[in-house]
Design a protein around this motif. Structure first.
Motif, PDB file in Angstrom:
ATOM      1  N   VAL A 269      -5.568   4.827   0.193  1.00  0.00           N
ATOM      2  CA  VAL A 269      -4.470   3.879   0.229  1.00  0.00           C
ATOM      3  C   VAL A 269      -4.238   4.300   1.604  1.00  0.00           C
ATOM      4  O   VAL A 269      -4.133   3.333   2.351  1.00  0.00           O
ATOM      5  N   SER A 270      -4.546   5.388   1.585  1.00  0.00           N
ATOM      6  CA  SER A 270      -3.704   6.217   3.676  1.00  0.00           C
ATOM      7  C   SER A 270      -4.318   5.223   4.552  1.00  0.00           C
ATOM      8  O   SER A 270      -5.482   5.618   4.679  1.00  0.00           O
TER       9      SER A 270
ATOM     10  N   SER B  61       1.285   9.212  -5.766  1.00  0.00           N
ATOM     11  CA  SER B  61       1.461  10.484  -5.156  1.00  0.00           C
ATOM     12  C   SER B  61       2.039  10.911  -5.898  1.00  0.00           C
ATOM     13  O   SER B  61       2.453  12.110  -6.761  1.00  0.00           O
TER      14      SER B  61
ATOM     15  N   LYS C 167       0.493  -1.008   0.111  1.00  0.00           N
ATOM     16  CA  LYS C 167      -0.308   0.198  -0.310  1.00  0.00           C
ATOM     17  C   LYS C 167       0.466   0.585   0.328  1.00  0.00           C
ATOM     18  O   LYS C 167       0.267   2.126  -0.430  1.00  0.00           O
ATOM     19  N   LYS C 168       2.488   1.415   1.021  1.00  0.00           N
ATOM     20  CA  LYS C 168       2.725   2.109   0.573  1.00  0.00           C
ATOM     21  C   LYS C 168       3.635   2.818  -0.622  1.00  0.00           C
ATOM     22  O   LYS C 168       3.820   3.899  -1.775  1.00  0.00           O
TER      23      LYS C 168
ATOM     24  N   ARG D   1      -7.792   7.566  -4.878  1.00  0.00           N
ATOM     25  CA  ARG D   1      -6.841   6.139  -4.985  1.00  0.00           C
ATOM     26  C   ARG D   1      -6.033   6.930  -3.250  1.00  0.00           C
ATOM     27  O   ARG D   1      -5.749   5.903  -2.544  1.00  0.00           O
ATOM     28  N   LEU D   2      -5.135   7.601  -3.564  1.00  0.00           N
ATOM     29  CA  LEU D   2      -4.281   8.495  -2.849  1.00  0.00           C
ATOM     30  C   LEU D   2      -5.263   8.116  -1.303  1.00  0.00           C
ATOM     31  O   LEU D   2      -4.389   8.189  -0.138  1.00  0.00           O
TER      32      LEU D   2
ATOM     33  N   GLU E 176       2.334   1.505  -3.379  1.00  0.00           N
ATOM     34  CA  GLU E 176       1.569   1.984  -3.868  1.00  0.00           C
ATOM     35  C   GLU E 176       1.251   3.230  -3.811  1.00  0.00           C
ATOM     36  O   GLU E 176       0.021   4.950  -5.064  1.00  0.00           O
ATOM     37  N   ALA E 177       1.089   3.984  -2.793  1.00  0.00           N
ATOM     38  CA  ALA E 177       0.900   6.249  -2.166  1.00  0.00           C
ATOM     39  C   ALA E 177       1.603   5.962  -2.536  1.00  0.00           C
ATOM     40  O   ALA E 177       1.522   7.819  -3.423  1.00  0.00           O
TER      41      ALA E 177
END
Length: 168
Positions: A167-168, A24, A16-17, A163-164, A19-20
């Motif tokens: 995901v966060s 970003s 997830k990080k 999405r960001l 992807e984030a």
């Protein structure tokens, strides 16, 4: 077993990080496109303002030149007319009759042919500068339209932002 569960959660969190971070970066890229479009817009506006100023300069110089040119020509006609004598040929047309010779204006224009030519050269330079400026405006406007279309056509920005947040 607990350790395996922690490893799974860690792997999911790292995914997830990543992807984030990717999202970003994409948002940053889209923002860059927006900034570039805005810079192009400002450049196009400045080019248009320059064109207007250059056109005003050209029009003023051309008007002054044409006025002086006409006064110069009228003065030349007046000088020739003063030399006409009945029965003698006109140096321009050869006629020996001079029924309506040009009367020199009361206002005498003291301008040389050289000065008039210099004025014409200046007007020509300003015209070329105006034409170049018109081309600069067209190029700046086209670049802005392209950047704006690229930016607005990139609806990823809104999707990526959502999405960001998810995901966060």
């Amino acid at each position: 077993e607990e350790l395996a569960e922690v490893d799974k959660k860690l792997a999911v969190a790292e995914g997830k990080k990543e992807e984030a971070d990717a999202v970003s970066q994409e948002i940053s890229d889209v923002r860059t496109l927006g900034n570039q479009a805005d810079q192009c817009r400002r450049k196009a506006v400045k080019a248009r303002e320059d064109y207007v100023r250059i056109t005003e300069d050209y029009n003023a110089a051309n008007t002054k030149y044409e006025s002086m040119r006409q006064r110069f020509l009228n003065a030349q006609a007046g000088f020739l007319a003063e030399e006409l004598e009945p029965g003698h040929p006109c140096p321009v047309c050869g006629s020996t009759e001079h029924p309506n010779p040009h009367k020199r204006a009361v206002e005498y224009v003291d301008i040389s042919e050289e000065k008039l030519q210099n004025m014409q050269i200046n007007v020509d330079k300003l015209r070329k500068k105006q034409e170049k400026s018109a081309g600069d405006v067209a190029a700046a406007r086209a670049e802005y339209e392209t950047r704006k279309t690229t930016y607005k056509g990139n609806s990823r920005y809104q999707r990526l932002h959502l999405r960001l947040l998810l995901v966060s």
